[in-house]
Design an enzyme around this catalytic site. Structure first.
Site, PDB file in Angstrom:
ATOM      1  N   LYS A   1      20.845  24.944  24.181  1.00 18.36           N
ATOM      2  CA  LYS A   1      19.441  24.585  24.029  1.00 18.36           C
ATOM      3  C   LYS A   1      19.206  23.087  24.205  1.00 18.36           C
ATOM      4  CE  LYS A   1      17.655  28.455  21.340  1.00 18.36           C
ATOM      5  NZ  LYS A   1      17.031  28.904  20.062  1.00 18.36           N
TER       6      LYS A   1
ATOM      7  N   ARG B   1      24.590  33.694  18.057  1.00 20.46           N
ATOM      8  CA  ARG B   1      23.942  34.271  19.238  1.00 20.46           C
ATOM      9  C   ARG B   1      24.160  33.298  20.401  1.00 20.46           C
ATOM     10  NH1 ARG B   1      18.988  33.922  21.893  1.00 20.46           N
ATOM     11  NH2 ARG B   1      18.261  35.886  22.843  1.00 20.46           N
TER      12      ARG B   1
END
Length: 275
Positions: free
Chosen positions: A221, A255
């Site tokens: 991210k 995740r």
């Protein structure tokens, strides 16, 4: 600490890895990579061989400023993939990344085992009813606004306190529907500045007060690649660092896009904690 997935008790006392399978053309990292059956099956086989306990399928990108996708289009993207995985890997536990109750319902009826809702039921008021009806684990994430507006909604007085308050209300609502298995995702990257993301991670152990399994989703991210002024493709090492920190602070599910590296984090974490 366990969750019940299709009658199978998953013990989260040992952290687990959830592999991401985006079937969208516009996801921030892997959008458009998996467009045909061969590519999808190859990626799922790879994640299973590397140790994934869950595969999380998403058909609607939630990146900032992501465009609208109709329910029909989301289903057209996801259902064939669910059916394909069920056919070739029937024991694999499938999670569905959706905020729509109808998408959740159809996917569960086709074999999905978990619903991963970025809105925690805020967008579709039938979501919790659907999850309760089918008695599947429910991942609730913190966010504000929509993908189009969330990065303008980062004004917090005490971000961790406010997220905990948000979840305390959501948990009470979910329990009123009779949902048993809940998982909490603080929502890294959703309505949070770069520094706010790191503050939440630094205080991550405070979420233990909820007494629920914690999921972390930081894989590749912007909170990583903006620090290094690099790209998502160059953010794997940073992802592993943050996953390891999260494990030490109580994360039970990672995740990730890269299962092998996440499993290495889990393996070393388990090794150091065996003494």
């Amino acid at each position: 600490m366990t969750i019940n997935c299709k009658g199978q008790l998953i013990d989260l006392s040992t952290p687990k890895v959830m592999g991401i399978l985006n079937v969208t053309p516009n996801s921030f990292y892997d959008g458009g990579k998996f467009k045909c059956e061969v590519e999808i099956l190859s990626q799922v086989r790879k994640m299973i061989s590397e140790g994934a306990t869950f595969i999380d399928i998403g058909g609607y990108s939630s990146k900032p400023k992501a465009e609208y996708v109709s329910e029909k289009e989301e289903l057209l993207r996801i259902i064939p993939v669910v059916e394909l995985i069920q056919k070739h890997f029937p024991k694999m536990l499938i999670s569905i990344d959706t905020f729509r109750s109808e998408v959740a319902r159809i996917c569960i009826e086709n074999g999905a085992a978990i619903i991963n809702d970025i809105s925690s039921g805020s967008i579709d008021d039938k979501m919790m009813e659907t999850v309760a009806k089918y008695d599947v684990p429910y991942i609730m994430m913190h966010k504000r606004g929509t993908p189009e507006t969330m990065q303008k909604m980062t004004n917090y007085e005490n971000i961790v306190k406010e997220i905990l308050f948000y979840f305390s209300g959501k948990v009470a609502t979910v329990r009123s529907f009779g949902i048993n298995d809940l998982i909490i995702d603080p929502g890294f990257g959703f309505a949070k500045t770069l520094d706010q993301n790191y503050e939440v991670l630094q205080k991550f152990e405070l979420f233990d007060i909820l007494e629920l399994p914690l999921l972390i989703g930081v894989s590749r991210k912007s909170m990583i690649y903006n620090v290094f002024k690099c790209t998502p493709e160059e953010s794997l090492n940073g992802t592993s660092v943050l996953n390891t920190i999260a494990l030490t602070k109580g994360a039970k599910i990672l995740r990730v896009h890269d299962v092998k590296e996440a499993m290495e984090c889990v393996t070393l974490f388990n090794k150091i904690n065996q003494f």
